[in-house]
Structures are given as structure tokens and as C-alpha cells.
Design a protein around this motif. Structure first.
Motif, PDB file in Angstrom:
ATOM      1  N   PHE A 288      11.258 117.223  25.982  1.00  0.00           N
ATOM      2  CA  PHE A 288      11.975 116.161  26.713  1.00  0.00           C
ATOM      3  C   PHE A 288      12.864 115.384  25.731  1.00  0.00           C
ATOM      4  CE2 PHE A 288       7.756 114.485  25.546  1.00  0.00           C
ATOM      5  CZ  PHE A 288       8.110 113.379  24.799  1.00  0.00           C
ATOM      6  N   ASN A 289      13.845 114.656  26.279  1.00  0.00           N
ATOM      7  CA  ASN A 289      14.722 113.848  25.429  1.00  0.00           C
ATOM      8  C   ASN A 289      14.027 112.541  25.071  1.00  0.00           C
ATOM      9  OD1 ASN A 289      16.826 115.661  25.598  1.00  0.00           O
ATOM     10  ND2 ASN A 289      17.516 114.795  27.548  1.00  0.00           N
ATOM     11  N   SER A 290      14.391 112.002  23.914  1.00  0.00           N
ATOM     12  CA  SER A 290      13.765 110.738  23.516  1.00  0.00           C
ATOM     13  C   SER A 290      14.698 109.925  22.638  1.00  0.00           C
ATOM     14  CB  SER A 290      12.474 111.025  22.757  1.00  0.00           C
ATOM     15  OG  SER A 290      12.740 111.846  21.655  1.00  0.00           O
ATOM     16  N   LYS A 291      14.441 108.621  22.604  1.00  0.00           N
ATOM     17  CA  LYS A 291      15.209 107.725  21.727  1.00  0.00           C
ATOM     18  C   LYS A 291      14.259 106.671  21.189  1.00  0.00           C
ATOM     19  CE  LYS A 291      20.034 107.519  23.097  1.00  0.00           C
ATOM     20  NZ  LYS A 291      20.878 107.040  24.170  1.00  0.00           N
TER      21      LYS A 291
ATOM     22  N   LYS B 252      17.495 107.598  34.386  1.00  0.00           N
ATOM     23  CA  LYS B 252      17.553 108.554  33.280  1.00  0.00           C
ATOM     24  C   LYS B 252      16.444 108.369  32.250  1.00  0.00           C
ATOM     25  CE  LYS B 252      21.794 107.723  32.056  1.00  0.00           C
ATOM     26  NZ  LYS B 252      23.194 107.421  32.198  1.00  0.00           N
ATOM     27  N   PHE B 253      15.896 107.130  32.165  1.00  0.00           N
ATOM     28  CA  PHE B 253      14.910 106.912  31.096  1.00  0.00           C
ATOM     29  C   PHE B 253      13.741 106.045  31.540  1.00  0.00           C
ATOM     30  CE2 PHE B 253      17.609 103.095  30.402  1.00  0.00           C
ATOM     31  CZ  PHE B 253      16.638 102.115  30.277  1.00  0.00           C
TER      32      PHE B 253
ATOM     33  N   GLU C 264       9.686 116.319  30.943  1.00  0.00           N
ATOM     34  CA  GLU C 264      10.561 117.473  30.759  1.00  0.00           C
ATOM     35  C   GLU C 264      11.066 117.974  32.123  1.00  0.00           C
ATOM     36  OE1 GLU C 264       8.733 120.611  28.478  1.00  0.00           O
ATOM     37  OE2 GLU C 264      10.281 122.015  29.118  1.00  0.00           O
TER      38      GLU C 264
ATOM     39  N   ASN D 287      13.468 115.652  33.725  1.00  0.00           N
ATOM     40  CA  ASN D 287      14.584 115.354  32.839  1.00  0.00           C
ATOM     41  C   ASN D 287      14.750 113.846  32.621  1.00  0.00           C
ATOM     42  OD1 ASN D 287      16.670 115.934  31.139  1.00  0.00           O
ATOM     43  ND2 ASN D 287      18.218 116.050  32.788  1.00  0.00           N
TER      44      ASN D 287
ATOM     45  N   GLU E 176      14.346 110.740  29.967  1.00  0.00           N
ATOM     46  CA  GLU E 176      14.273 110.449  28.532  1.00  0.00           C
ATOM     47  C   GLU E 176      13.190 109.412  28.269  1.00  0.00           C
ATOM     48  OE1 GLU E 176      17.993 109.913  26.003  1.00  0.00           O
ATOM     49  OE2 GLU E 176      17.374 107.841  26.348  1.00  0.00           O
TER      50      GLU E 176
ATOM     51  N   ARG F  59      11.847 106.463  25.955  1.00  0.00           N
ATOM     52  CA  ARG F  59      12.314 105.548  24.908  1.00  0.00           C
ATOM     53  C   ARG F  59      11.135 104.760  24.361  1.00  0.00           C
ATOM     54  NH1 ARG F  59      18.214 103.371  27.003  1.00  0.00           N
ATOM     55  NH2 ARG F  59      19.121 105.463  27.116  1.00  0.00           N
TER      56      ARG F  59
END
Ligand SMILES: Cc1ncc(COP(=O)(O)O)c(C=O)c1O
Length: 473
Positions: free
Chosen positions: A61-64, A235-236, A326, A329, A331, A333
Motif C-alpha cells: 500500500f502507499n504511505s507517507k 485517498k488516505f 492495499e 488503494n 494511503e 499516513r
């Protein structure tokens, strides 16, 4: 009666020992910057960032990551955070303004300030910084400003009130999760579409439970699953900070300390704190009541393993957090503060005087005050180090308290009584390690017109540090 003081040996990095063992260097820094001084290792900060980046890179998965800047005021950490590829979570107008002035790009910034003045809202909106919205009044003002300047505001919605083991996790922050669908229906209408880009959800939980965090992510994902079927697209999920870290070398010392403290409170042994302060424990008719009101300084499960436990939390359908992030989709944080500052800082102060009070306590007066090493924790439970100008091999050990410069009886820098190998002399240095997260800055005040402590950073790992290796802001 037991009189032996339990030890709490801190985890201490090589760079710290190099400072602790160099009296000449300490003297030269005090000469220029006075006492106390806070020293930060930017290498240690980078290593902490990498640890999170590496664990997150093992998932799909995306992360920040955003460094929760409130945990430390030193500006050099901002540039270091950005240089290491992470963003900054700001908690006030000043914190945000400083980052903008340092040219930190807007996608690397968020504002989670608990109180947002109009000035802060305007600054964020004009600079396209995502605002984490806490309440309806904030939303109304954001709408007003967005309309006035014809800028679409980037926002996330802070939520609370998750369900955990049949109860709600109550908080003063955010919108109740049960009110979110209504809020979105009533507020984020077609007529308001041009005012907001609502990008995600945010929460920050009190305490250090991984399962509460995992559960809360699942409930936020359920919410998103329901909502994303309509027009909005989230999105997050930002889960704030509160990732545990470990300060102490030995679990047995930590356990022993707690039982000895309880014994002292029950008057079964000599006190090990000033005025026999129970640090949260009280004696009620010979029984201990209450809990230790300090940070849990010893933790087996810290940083990466703590995060992994959150991500492995499963829901009723046996789906883990990481799998759902994931699949949907979304993100993830994070806003770690304290844990990114693990092994990053030390606070050093000069001894000003020694005395023995009427109770026979050795009091060591330091050129610093209680606000320069204070957090919401009832005490900082790490043994300090002493750098002696004249170490004496056959010296007698001595038990001491460290006292500070404020005109308050309670300006006792550590409530714990500490055993030292030798009585310090005027000009010796007392060094408190691992103070960068909250301890050195969070409550620092300028009562009596004392100046704030000078902050310095040291870059690079060297065999021998000299004065020129230490940089101010
Ligand atoms: C919204 C928010 N994010 C991040 C943090 C940082 O938490 P920690 O320093 O425990 O990681 C806090 C701390 O209070 C917070 O309130």
C-alpha cells in the motif's frame, strides 16, 4: 529496611558517549552557549526515518510519513526531515509559517493544529497545505476563506469515537465517527464542491494500544467503503503518532523500579523519590492505588514492530489492515514525533552548587530549570551521566537530587534520587540522554527572564568531536 536505589540504565548511543566523555568539549560549548544546551544528532534522526521507510516499503500500500514537529522545536530537524524524504506535521501558525519560509513544498506539509486561528487557516489555504479539520466552525471558516480567495481548500476530516471492546474511545478532538455520514451529506453538497477537496480521514489516539489503532483503521476503512461508492473519493487515512519507543536497557530494572517505588509508597523501604512522591501510586490504608503516571520507558514492542502489529490487526472477516489498505488503494499516513527522536538528543547542564538539606539530602543545583526537561510524564526515569572535571578513583558514592533555578520548592529536575560514583563539583556536567522527544522543549518557559536553552545539531559520525562540529539554527 531496604535502602538500595534501583538503577534505570538508559539506552545510550555512541555519539552521546563521545560527548559525555569529553569534558573539554562540554566546557567549550558552555563557554559560548551557556547552560543548559540541547544537542541533536541528525544522523540518529535519519536512521529513525529510514527504519520506518524500510518497514513501510515491505508492504504494497502507499504511505507517507510526517514528522510531528511539536515534539521538538529545533529548526534543523525540519530540513533534515525533508532531506530524508518525509513531510512535517505542523501544530500551530508559527510551525507552519516556519516550514513555508524554509521552502518546504505544500505536499510535504499538513496542519493538525488543535486550535486554528483565521490567520492559520488563511496561510494553509493560500499555500495549498492540507488542513485536518476538527469541528464545524473550522469547516465554516474554511468555506468562507476558500470562497473569498477562490481557492479550493485541501482538507482531511479528523474523527474520534471509535468502538473498542463495546465502548467508545472518547476524545475532545475531531467529529464523532457516527456523525460523519450526516456531515458529508449535509455539507459536502454540489453547491460546496468548488470549495473543498476532501482527501481523507485523520485520527490520533491517546495511549499506546496497537489493537485500538488497528480497530480504528478498520472502522475508518468501513466508513470509506460506504462513502466512496458515492461521489467523494477518500485517498488516505492518517493515524497520527503515539508509536512507542524504548528508553531503557533492562526490563528487570524497570520491573524492579516499579515494585520498589510501590514499597516506598507503602513505607516498607526508604523513599526513592523526593518527598516520597509515588509518581501516580498512592497509599490507601496500606494498599497501592493508582497507576504509574510516567511514560512506559521500557518497551519490548517499539517503532517498527509496534507499527507491524497495527498493520496485522484483522477484522471480523480475517482481513488484515495492510491487506485492506492495499485492496482499497488507501494511503496510510503516520505522524510520529517522539519515536522519530529516539536517540536524537541530549541535554547537558553545569553544576552550580552542592548542599545538604535538613533531611540530609544532597542537593545538586544545576544551571537549568524544570521547564527545560519536562513533559506530561510524572518523571523522566533515566539515569543521568556525570562528566567530572576531576574524577577520583577512590571516591565514595553519593545519593543526590538535582535541583533547578526556578523559585519553586518543586523545581526538582528528576524526582528520583540518583546514586553517583562521586559527589559532583561546581562546573562538572550533568548529562540527560534521549531528551529530544518532548522533554527538552515542550514546556520550556522563560520565567525569571532565563533565556531558552541553545539548541545545537551535530552531523556525521566522528571518532572525536570538536567545537566546530556543532551548529546552531
Ligand atoms: C495529532 C497528533 N499527531 C501526532 C502526534 C505525535 O505523537 P507522538 O509524538 O507520540 O508520536 C500527536 C501528539 O500528541 C498528535 O496530537
Amino acid at each position: 529496611m531496604n535502602t538500595k536505589l534501583p538503577k534505570l540504565e538508559p539506552i545510550t548511543s555512541e555519539w552521546m558517549f563521545k560527548f559525555i566523555n569529553n569534558y573539554e568539549l562540554q566546557e567549550s560549548l558552555f563557554k559560548s552557549y551557556e547552560s543548559p544546551i540541547n544537542i541533536h544528532s541528525l544522523d540518529a534522526f535519519s536512521r529513525n526515518i529510514k527504519e520506518y521507510q524500510e518497514i513501510l516499503a515491505t508492504y504494497n500500500f502507499n504511505s507517507k510519513i510526517f514528522f510531528a514537529r511539536k515534539a521538538n522545536k529545533f529548526q534543523n530537524l525540519i530540513t533534515a526531515a525533508v532531506a530524508n524524504g518525509i513531510g512535517v506535521d505542523t501544530a500551530s501558525y508559527e510551525e507552519l509559517k516556519q516550514c513555508i519560509d524554509l521552502q518546504v513544498s505544500s505536499d510535504k506539509l499538513i496542519s493538525t493544529a488543535a486550535i486554528k486561528s483565521r490567520k492559520l487557516l488563511e496561510l494553509a489555504i493560500k499555500n495549498k497545505v492540507l488542513l485536518v479539520i476538527d469541528n464545524q466552525d473550522e469547516l465554516d471558516q474554511v468555506a468562507q476563506i476558500a470562497r473569498e480567495y477562490n481557492i479550493k481548500a485541501k482538507i482531511g476530516i479528523r474523527i474520534s469515537g471509535f468502538y473498542y471492546e463495546g465502548n467508545k474511545l472518547l476524545s475532545r478532538f475531531g467529529f464523532d465517527i457516527d456523525d460523519i455520514e450526516n456531515l458529508l451529506q449535509n455539507y459536502f453538497t454540489e453547491a460546496n464542491e468548488h470549495l473543498f477537496n476532501i482527501e481523507g480521514f485523520h485520527f490520533h489516539l491517546d495511549g499506546y494500544s496497537t489493537s485500538q489503532r488497528g480497530e480504528s483503521i478498520h472502522q475508518t476503512l468501513d466508513l470509506i467503503e460506504n462513502l466512496n461508492s458515492s461521489k467523494t473519493s477518500f485517498k488516505f487515512i492518517d493515524i497520527g503518532g503515539g508509536i512507542l519507543m524504548n528508553y531503557l536497557r533492562h526490563q528487570n530494572e524497570w520491573n524492579l523500579f516499579k515494585t520498589e517505588l510501590q514499597d516506598a509508597v507503602l513505607e516498607n523501604r526508604e523513599p526513592l523519590t523526593y518527598n516520597n512522591d509515588g509518581l501516580g501510586y498512592t497509599n490507601r490504608n496500606g494498599q497501592i492505588e493508582g497507576d504509574l503516571a510516567t511514560y512506559p520507558y521500557y518497551n519490548e514492542n517499539s517503532k517498527a514492530s509496534f507499527l507491524k502489529e497495527i498493520l496485522d490487526t484483522t477484522n471480523d472477516s480475517s482481513k488484515a489492515v495492510y491487506q485492506r489498505l492495499e485492496q482499497l488503494n488507501i494511503e496510510l499516513r503516520l505522524e510520529p514525533g517522539r519515536s522519530l527522536l529516539n536517540q536524537v538528543g541530549i541535554t547537558a547542564a553545569r553544576v552550580a552548587h552542592r548542599k545538604v538539606d535538613a533531611r540530609g539530602n544532597h542537593l545538586i543545583g544545576l544551571e537549568m530549570n524544570m521547564s527545560q526537561m519536562k513533559s506530561s510524564s510524572a518523571d523522566f526515569l533515566l539515569d543521568p551521566f556525570v562528566s567530572y572535571n576531576n574524577p577520583i578513583k577512590e571516591a565514595e558514592p553519593v545519593e543526590v537530587y538535582f535541583t533547578g533555578a526556578y523559585c519553586l520548592e518543586r523545581d526538582i529536575l528528576l524526582k528520583r534520587k540518583i546514586e553517583l560514583p562521586q559527589l559532583p563539583e561546581i562546573g562538572d556536567t550533568i548529562i540527560f540522554v534521549n531528551t529530544a522527544g518532548y522533554m527538552m522543549h515542550f514546556f520550556e518557559t522563560e520565567a525569571h527572564l532565563f533565556k531558552r536553552a541553545q539548541n545545537l545539531s551535530v552531523l556525521g559520525r566522528k571518532e572525536h568531536y570538536t567545537f566546530d562540529d556543532f551548529k546552531t539554527e
